[in-house]
Design an enzyme around this catalytic site. Structure first.
Site, PDB file in Angstrom:
ATOM      1  CB  CYS A 103      -0.910  -0.076   1.179  1.00 38.61           C
ATOM      2  SG  CYS A 103      -2.181   1.105   0.854  1.00 38.61           S
ATOM      3  CD  GLU A 128      -0.440  -5.511   6.005  1.00 39.54           C
ATOM      4  OE1 GLU A 128      -0.417  -6.211   4.947  1.00 39.54           O
ATOM      5  OE2 GLU A 128      -0.615  -4.229   6.056  1.00 39.54           O
ATOM      6  CG  HIS A 146      -3.123  -3.595   3.608  1.00 37.87           C
ATOM      7  ND1 HIS A 146      -2.374  -3.001   4.308  1.00 37.87           N
ATOM      8  CD2 HIS A 146      -3.898  -2.891   2.815  1.00 37.87           C
ATOM      9  CE1 HIS A 146      -2.275  -1.687   3.935  1.00 37.87           C
ATOM     10  NE2 HIS A 146      -3.235  -1.571   3.054  1.00 37.87           N
TER      11      HIS A 146
END
Lengths: 83, 257
Positions: free
Chosen positions: B108, B219, B217
């Site tokens: 991002c 994560e 994302h």
């Protein structure tokens, strides 16, 4: 105190979403004469004392490296403006 | 450090102890938001997360670097533009371009910083619909040979959260053609293009494959009970993002498939 003004615009071939949003809003307010809007940025760099060629060159370099991203933007103007 | 699951038995995967020796740096700029999540993802995958600060002048002894999401320096000039000139970034740029080819993942805002750094080509502009978007996003892994995608299969579809305002990937046609020809489009949006990105591109790599950037994302999808599945029942996607981190850890300790 003199200022160096740097104008940065999105490249012509890059879709400018902000400009598009603005051109869409204008007719709603009765401004019907404008077919396109491009939104850019104006930077004012203040100089203590005289603007030398070296300082102007620095401003140009700052404009090309930090103030604009050459992938999507053009530096369209760098000029000295007296206060 | 032991990670305790927040909900009862909902712990992700049994990490392999041999991976713990691999040290992944996680960079924090003023305005970074997802550094804790990225460090947690590294730990859940079995590695050792090492905090890095933007003003640091050395990388220490990290084996790879994650540049997480957020709004570095408020994104005031352009997303990622000021972060690119942080002291630590020059070290990261040098290490990524060196013979050692330090693996670098930009997520991002991290992706935006990597394009501003010219480690990756093209640029990110405001979403074509002008709105911030937050959703579970299906991606296709187009290239499973990068440092960060070795544990995926080419063509595999994964679901991870996406949240951004300046997520529209653009580059000129020549650059896009070169990226396609060289297999450097690593991820593509499937089913829905959330930001108007050219050719549905969600993530790309450099020529060597050690530097990867993407808007969504991974994560945020590393633990059972906290991933996309718990939101909309897509199924099996809670830990789809974990592969990024196990990929690079396996590569670092050797013996990757």
């Amino acid at each position: 105190m003199p200022r160096i003004v740097v104008d940065v615009m999105p490249k012509p071939e890059i879709l400018d979403p902000q400009g598009k949003a603005i051109v869409g809003a204008l007719p709603r307010l009765g401004f019907t004469s404008f077919s396109s809007v491009r939104q850019g940025k104006r930077f004012e760099l203040t100089v203590e004392g005289e603007v030398t060629d070296a300082i102007l060159a620095q401003a140009r370099e700052a404009a090309e490296t930090l103030l604009s991203n050459p992938v999507i933007e053009d530096v369209v103007n760098v000029e000295v403006v007296e206060a | 450090m032991t990670e305790l699951p927040l909900i009862g038995e909902a712990i992700a995967v049994a990490a392999e102890p041999r991976l713990a020796g691999a040290r992944i740096g996680v960079v924090t700029f003023p305005g970074t938001l997802d550094d804790r999540d990225a460090a947690r993802a590294v730990r859940l995958a079995g590695g050792t997360a090492v905090p890095l600060w933007h003003a640091d002048t050395t990388l220490g002894d990290v084996d790879a670097v994650v540049i997480p999401g957020g709004f570095s320096y408020g994104d005031y000039l352009r997303a990622g533009a000021i972060a690119r000139f942080a002291p630590l970034m020059s070290k990261i740029i040098d290490a990524a371009n060196s013979d050692a080819k330090l693996p670098v993942l930009g997520i991002c805002n991290g992706f935006q910083i990597l394009t501003e750094s010219h480690l990756l080509p093209g640029s990110m502009i405001k979403n074509d619909h002008l709105k911030f978007m937050c959703r579970d996003q299906v991606l296709r892994v187009e290239n499973s040979n990068t440092a960060w995608t070795l544990d995926y299969e080419a063509g595999q579809e994964i679901t991870v959260p996406l949240k951004n305002q300046d997520g529209q990937y653009i580059a000129d046609e020549k650059v896009l053609d070169a990226l396609e020809a060289e297999g450097r489009v690593v991820f593509r949006y499937v089913g829905f293009n959330p930001n108007g990105s050219r050719r549905d591109i969600a993530g790309i790599s450099n020529a060597a494959g050690n530097v990867v950037g993407l808007m969504p994302h991974p994560e945020h999808a590393v633990e059972v009970g906290f991933g996309p599945e718990s939101l909309d029942g897509i199924g099996g996607s809670d830990t789809d993002g974990l592969g990024f981190f196990t990929s690079v850890l396996n590569k670092i300790v050797g013996g990757n498939k």
